[in-house]
Write a protein that holds these residues in place. Structure first.
Motif, PDB file in Angstrom:
ATOM      1  N   PHE A 201     -18.712 -57.792 -38.046  1.00 54.87           N
ATOM      2  CA  PHE A 201     -18.935 -57.596 -39.479  1.00 54.87           C
ATOM      3  C   PHE A 201     -18.628 -56.177 -39.927  1.00 54.87           C
ATOM      4  CE2 PHE A 201     -23.164 -56.269 -37.956  1.00 54.87           C
ATOM      5  CZ  PHE A 201     -23.460 -55.196 -38.775  1.00 54.87           C
ATOM      6  N   THR A 202     -18.694 -55.217 -39.030  1.00 55.97           N
ATOM      7  CA  THR A 202     -18.419 -53.827 -39.419  1.00 55.97           C
ATOM      8  C   THR A 202     -16.930 -53.562 -39.599  1.00 55.97           C
ATOM      9  OG1 THR A 202     -18.269 -52.965 -37.147  1.00 55.97           O
ATOM     10  CG2 THR A 202     -20.458 -53.051 -38.145  1.00 55.97           C
ATOM     11  N   GLN A 203     -16.085 -54.521 -39.256  1.00 60.15           N
ATOM     12  CA  GLN A 203     -14.652 -54.361 -39.415  1.00 60.15           C
ATOM     13  C   GLN A 203     -14.105 -55.173 -40.595  1.00 60.15           C
ATOM     14  OE1 GLN A 203     -13.099 -52.043 -37.477  1.00 60.15           O
ATOM     15  NE2 GLN A 203     -15.209 -51.747 -36.741  1.00 60.15           N
ATOM     16  N   SER A 204     -14.975 -55.803 -41.345  1.00 60.80           N
ATOM     17  CA  SER A 204     -14.526 -56.609 -42.490  1.00 60.80           C
ATOM     18  C   SER A 204     -14.198 -55.705 -43.675  1.00 60.80           C
ATOM     19  CB  SER A 204     -15.603 -57.619 -42.881  1.00 60.80           C
ATOM     20  OG  SER A 204     -16.641 -56.982 -43.600  1.00 60.80           O
ATOM     21  N   GLU A 205     -13.583 -56.287 -44.690  1.00 61.83           N
ATOM     22  CA  GLU A 205     -13.247 -55.548 -45.909  1.00 61.83           C
ATOM     23  C   GLU A 205     -14.369 -55.613 -46.940  1.00 61.83           C
ATOM     24  OE1 GLU A 205     -10.604 -53.581 -46.097  1.00 61.83           O
ATOM     25  OE2 GLU A 205     -10.302 -54.197 -44.012  1.00 61.83           O
ATOM     26  N   SER A 206     -15.402 -56.383 -46.660  1.00 64.94           N
ATOM     27  CA  SER A 206     -16.519 -56.499 -47.595  1.00 64.94           C
ATOM     28  C   SER A 206     -17.371 -55.234 -47.573  1.00 64.94           C
ATOM     29  CB  SER A 206     -17.397 -57.695 -47.220  1.00 64.94           C
ATOM     30  OG  SER A 206     -16.680 -58.902 -47.302  1.00 64.94           O
ATOM     31  N   ARG A 207     -18.043 -54.989 -48.685  1.00 65.09           N
ATOM     32  CA  ARG A 207     -18.964 -53.866 -48.789  1.00 65.09           C
ATOM     33  C   ARG A 207     -20.299 -54.402 -49.286  1.00 65.09           C
ATOM     34  NH1 ARG A 207     -15.590 -52.464 -46.174  1.00 65.09           N
ATOM     35  NH2 ARG A 207     -14.237 -50.630 -46.237  1.00 65.09           N
ATOM     36  N   TYR A 208     -21.378 -53.872 -48.708  1.00 64.03           N
ATOM     37  CA  TYR A 208     -22.707 -54.395 -49.005  1.00 64.03           C
ATOM     38  C   TYR A 208     -23.597 -53.312 -49.604  1.00 64.03           C
ATOM     39  CZ  TYR A 208     -20.972 -58.094 -46.015  1.00 64.03           C
ATOM     40  OH  TYR A 208     -20.203 -59.095 -45.484  1.00 64.03           O
ATOM     41  N   ASP A 209     -24.406 -53.733 -50.576  1.00 64.49           N
ATOM     42  CA  ASP A 209     -25.370 -52.805 -51.182  1.00 64.49           C
ATOM     43  C   ASP A 209     -26.534 -52.532 -50.238  1.00 64.49           C
ATOM     44  OD1 ASP A 209     -24.157 -52.753 -53.939  1.00 64.49           O
ATOM     45  OD2 ASP A 209     -24.602 -54.902 -53.788  1.00 64.49           O
ATOM     46  N   LEU A 210     -26.824 -53.523 -49.387  1.00 62.19           N
ATOM     47  CA  LEU A 210     -27.969 -53.411 -48.493  1.00 62.19           C
ATOM     48  C   LEU A 210     -27.659 -54.136 -47.192  1.00 62.19           C
ATOM     49  CD1 LEU A 210     -30.983 -52.858 -47.798  1.00 62.19           C
ATOM     50  CD2 LEU A 210     -31.572 -54.890 -49.151  1.00 62.19           C
ATOM     51  N   ILE A 211     -27.873 -53.458 -46.079  1.00 63.48           N
ATOM     52  CA  ILE A 211     -27.806 -54.095 -44.766  1.00 63.48           C
ATOM     53  C   ILE A 211     -29.204 -54.058 -44.170  1.00 63.48           C
ATOM     54  CG2 ILE A 211     -26.898 -53.978 -42.411  1.00 63.48           C
ATOM     55  CD1 ILE A 211     -24.351 -52.776 -43.513  1.00 63.48           C
ATOM     56  N   PHE A 212     -29.694 -55.216 -43.803  1.00 65.65           N
ATOM     57  CA  PHE A 212     -31.015 -55.354 -43.179  1.00 65.65           C
ATOM     58  C   PHE A 212     -30.750 -55.707 -41.720  1.00 65.65           C
ATOM     59  CE2 PHE A 212     -34.859 -57.778 -42.096  1.00 65.65           C
ATOM     60  CZ  PHE A 212     -35.859 -56.954 -42.601  1.00 65.65           C
ATOM     61  N   ASP A 213     -30.982 -54.749 -40.824  1.00 71.55           N
ATOM     62  CA  ASP A 213     -30.533 -54.865 -39.437  1.00 71.55           C
ATOM     63  C   ASP A 213     -31.707 -55.091 -38.494  1.00 71.55           C
ATOM     64  OD1 ASP A 213     -29.156 -54.787 -37.079  1.00 71.55           O
ATOM     65  OD2 ASP A 213     -28.387 -52.750 -37.321  1.00 71.55           O
ATOM     66  N   THR A 214     -31.814 -56.294 -37.970  1.00 70.11           N
ATOM     67  CA  THR A 214     -32.890 -56.612 -37.036  1.00 70.11           C
ATOM     68  C   THR A 214     -32.448 -56.514 -35.587  1.00 70.11           C
ATOM     69  OG1 THR A 214     -32.471 -58.998 -36.789  1.00 70.11           O
ATOM     70  CG2 THR A 214     -33.688 -58.297 -38.745  1.00 70.11           C
ATOM     71  N   VAL A 215     -31.163 -56.204 -35.364  1.00 61.43           N
ATOM     72  CA  VAL A 215     -30.600 -56.250 -34.016  1.00 61.43           C
ATOM     73  C   VAL A 215     -30.225 -54.874 -33.485  1.00 61.43           C
ATOM     74  CG1 VAL A 215     -28.856 -57.303 -32.532  1.00 61.43           C
ATOM     75  CG2 VAL A 215     -29.706 -58.547 -34.520  1.00 61.43           C
ATOM     76  N   GLY A 216     -29.531 -54.080 -34.299  1.00 62.57           N
ATOM     77  CA  GLY A 216     -29.120 -52.749 -33.868  1.00 62.57           C
ATOM     78  C   GLY A 216     -28.040 -52.764 -32.812  1.00 62.57           C
ATOM     79  N   ASN A 217     -27.113 -53.724 -32.912  1.00 63.47           N
ATOM     80  CA  ASN A 217     -26.054 -53.830 -31.903  1.00 63.47           C
ATOM     81  C   ASN A 217     -24.730 -53.248 -32.356  1.00 63.47           C
ATOM     82  OD1 ASN A 217     -25.577 -55.770 -33.834  1.00 63.47           O
ATOM     83  ND2 ASN A 217     -25.107 -57.415 -32.380  1.00 63.47           N
ATOM     84  N   ARG A 218     -24.733 -52.556 -33.473  1.00 64.46           N
ATOM     85  CA  ARG A 218     -23.543 -51.861 -33.960  1.00 64.46           C
ATOM     86  C   ARG A 218     -23.917 -50.413 -34.258  1.00 64.46           C
ATOM     87  NH1 ARG A 218     -21.838 -55.757 -32.110  1.00 64.46           N
ATOM     88  NH2 ARG A 218     -20.383 -57.312 -32.950  1.00 64.46           N
ATOM     89  N   SER A 219     -22.991 -49.507 -34.065  1.00 64.93           N
ATOM     90  CA  SER A 219     -23.288 -48.088 -34.270  1.00 64.93           C
ATOM     91  C   SER A 219     -23.582 -47.811 -35.734  1.00 64.93           C
ATOM     92  CB  SER A 219     -22.117 -47.226 -33.805  1.00 64.93           C
ATOM     93  OG  SER A 219     -21.034 -47.328 -34.715  1.00 64.93           O
ATOM     94  N   LEU A 220     -24.324 -46.741 -35.981  1.00 69.10           N
ATOM     95  CA  LEU A 220     -24.633 -46.355 -37.352  1.00 69.10           C
ATOM     96  C   LEU A 220     -23.368 -46.039 -38.128  1.00 69.10           C
ATOM     97  CD1 LEU A 220     -27.721 -44.053 -36.682  1.00 69.10           C
ATOM     98  CD2 LEU A 220     -27.746 -46.387 -37.583  1.00 69.10           C
TER      99      LEU A 220
END
Length: 328
Positions: A201-220
């Motif tokens: 998901f971090t490589q998509s072209e979409s942009r989000y107002d809010l990310i709610f991360d319960t996993v923490g499996n992608r870098s900040l």
């Protein structure tokens, strides 16, 4: 009565099903005959005494409190003399200390009546996970109707509540989960679902107002890439296994990074709120939120339930149903 206790830190093998004294409620407490409880990551963190920073509160070498379990649903058996809201026979759910037991005492202010359209098992799934989702989205993420919100870990205990709560607040929701959970996450209201085994998901072209991360499996830094310029990342969970800080390490890095960028990155831990439990009660009664339950275990299988939760692949919540020695 029978209860799960532990006298030292360690794996689920430290848990013991023992006969202990039945508790007596204080003036502002009620005695609950426990029908169902749910297992939370909080439980196994207490059990293991990790990350070590927790031991400043729970006991350095051994646990100060031998009881375990927080989420509870059951029927009130007795009330303290100052209790006004409940009476014996009321079906309730909420939080208490030492929920993994046949009976448990809870403060009057830590329970609400169970909705008639919910089973005890469904009600027990709600408190801690739903508080985390509700407070993280509303209080920390400042979610607004119409915003684009991504839930990373949408199929887990907290994630399934987060998807439904975000939808109830008017957001456009994208859920991230594994292949086997795609249909379930879509069925609970997600507008879009990303299968992380097929797409990052971090490589998509979409942009989000809010990310709610319960996993923490992608870098900040990668999460920042898909945040809007003024977007917010709420960090709820992490895969970090550090002995001293554990999941807190990633959150602290996010707070530090926020000082230098336009986006907000914040750590979050839920706190008890009677008002939020009432909010969830109303959402449950209205059918806007329905707990997702993965597996059921018996009280004699608490060790197995916690082992399964620790694997990190649950689809919703893990529930323990309690068998009573005295069936009356």
């Amino acid at each position: 009565m029978k209860a799960i206790v532990y006298t030292k830190y360690g794996s689920s093998d430290v848990l013991q099903l023992k006969e202990i004294e039945k508790p007596i409620p204080k003036d502002n407490e009620v005695l609950v005959k426990v029908h169902a409880v749910s297992v939370n990551p909080l439980d196994w963190h207490f059990m293991r005494g990790k990350p070590y920073i927790m031991r400043m509160q729970t006991g350095l070498r051994r646990p100060k409190n031998n009881a375990i379990g927080t989420d509870v649903a059951g029927r009130i058996e007795a009330v303290g003399k100052n209790v006004k809201e409940f009476r014996p026979g009321d079906d309730v759910f909420g939080v208490c200390k030492g929920a993994f037991a046949e009976y448990s005492c809870a403060a009057e202010g830590s329970l609400v009546k169970k909705p008639a359209n919910m089973t005890f098992e469904q009600a027990a799934a709600v408190p801690i996970a739903s508080f985390t989702a509700l407070q993280g989205l509303r209080n920390q993420g400042l979610i607004q109707s119409g915003q684009k919100v991504l839930i990373n870990g949408a199929s887990g205990g907290v994630g399934t509540f987060a998807v439904q709560i975000a939808k109830s607040l008017g957001a456009n929701v994208t859920g991230v989960c594994s292949t086997r959970n795609v249909n379930m996450v879509r069925s609970i209201g997600a507008d879009h679902v990303i299968d992380y085994t097929q797409e990052d998901f971090t490589q998509s072209e979409s942009r989000y107002d809010l990310i709610f991360d319960t996993v923490g499996n992608r870098s900040l830094l990668n999460c920042r890439r898909v945040l809007s310029p003024k977007g917010t990342l709420v960090i709820v969970g992490s895969q970090s296994k550090g002995r001293w800080l554990g999941p807190l390490a990633r959150s602290l890095r996010g707070i530090l990074l926020s000082r230098f960028v336009s986006q907000e990155m914040m750590m979050f831990m839920a706190t008890w709120s009677k008002g939020d439990l009432v909010t969830m009660q109303k959402l449950l009664e209205a059918g806007e939120v329905t707990p997702v339950i993965d597996r059921y275990y018996k009280s004699s299988e608490v060790k197995e339930a916690i082992r399964y939760l620790e694997e990190g692949h649950t689809q919703g919540k893990v529930i323990i149903t309690w068998e009573h020695t005295n069936k009356t």
